[in-house]
Enzyme design. Structure first.
Site, PDB file in Angstrom:
ATOM      1  CG  HIS A  58     -79.046 -75.248   5.901  1.00  0.00           C
ATOM      2  ND1 HIS A  58     -78.928 -77.021   5.391  1.00  0.00           N
ATOM      3  CD2 HIS A  58     -78.979 -74.972   4.322  1.00  0.00           C
ATOM      4  CE1 HIS A  58     -78.700 -76.941   3.971  1.00  0.00           C
ATOM      5  NE2 HIS A  58     -78.294 -75.589   3.317  1.00  0.00           N
TER       6      HIS A  58
ATOM      7  CG  ASP B  10     -74.794 -73.338   4.347  1.00  0.00           C
ATOM      8  OD1 ASP B  10     -73.552 -74.545   4.500  1.00  0.00           O
ATOM      9  OD2 ASP B  10     -75.092 -74.224   3.373  1.00  0.00           O
TER      10      ASP B  10
END
Length: 214
Positions: free
Chosen positions: A179, A36
């Site tokens: 992430h 992400d």
């Protein structure tokens, strides 16, 4: 800080059952890698190098504003056989957005990403969509995907022990969430160590679509 791996299926699965993908029941020895909050020059090139070194594929849930600022990185992600996912325009909790604003940001991000490839998947900011946000997502032809294993410490990028902790919970059909982006320089090393561990167990790292399509 100890790494926390969160099986969010147990927390929100009963509420969003059937509308959100958390994992895929499969006998195939594979799991999905998703990242992400990119693209970002500080992390994305190194992540792509790690994936290439392991012969792995991943789904990158990109932010529209960062994708618009770094089209060269989006192009590289797509050119190297990875998948693009819609993470809306900026890093903010999706559930707080008015539905009209959310729809506009989802569409703006999709336009930026579809210059580089097909977009099938959406992931909400802060991991929580509402039913109305899902209505918009599905009307746009996207499916919402969360995950079954999420690294929490190190701002989601991971710490020295993350790979070991994740390896203990990743199984066939699982969906890993990491992430990248500013302040997350640890993610390439985390991914590198994890892919070595999962490969030793005979698990292949693939895109979300490859996992979902069987």
């Amino acid at each position: 800080m100890m790494v926390i791996v969160t099986p969010i299926v147990d927390a929100v699965g009963p509420i969003l059952r059937g509308r959100v993908l958390f994992a895929v029941p499969t006998r195939a020895p594979r799991f999905a890698v998703t990242l992400d909050d990119g693209p970002d020059p500080a992390t994305t090139p190194a992540v792509l190098d790690v994936l290439a070194r392991h012969g792995a594929r991943a789904t990158f849930f990109l932010l529209g504003e960062r994708a618009a600022a770094h089209p060269d990185l989006v192009a590289r992600i797509a050119a190297e056989g990875h998948e693009l996912g819609n993470h809306t325009w900026r890093d903010e909790p999706t559930w707080r957005l008015p539905v009209d604003e959310f729809a506009a940001k989802l569409a703006d991000t999709r336009r930026v990403l579809e210059e580089h490839g097909l977009v099938r998947w959406f992931r909400p900011g802060s991991g929580w969509p509402t039913a109305r946000h899902l209505d918009v997502t599905e009307a746009a032809g996207l499916r919402c995907a969360l995950g079954s294993a999420v690294a929490i410490s190190g701002a989601g990028a991971g710490t020295a022990g993350t790979a070991r902790s994740l390896d203990a919970v990743i199984a066939r059909g699982g969906v890993l969430v990491l992430h990248e982006g500013p302040g997350r320089a640890a993610v390439p090393a985390t991914l590198d160590a994890l892919l070595a561990r999962t490969a030793a167990r005979g698990l292949d790292a693939v895109t979300l679509s490859t996992l979902a399509d069987g």
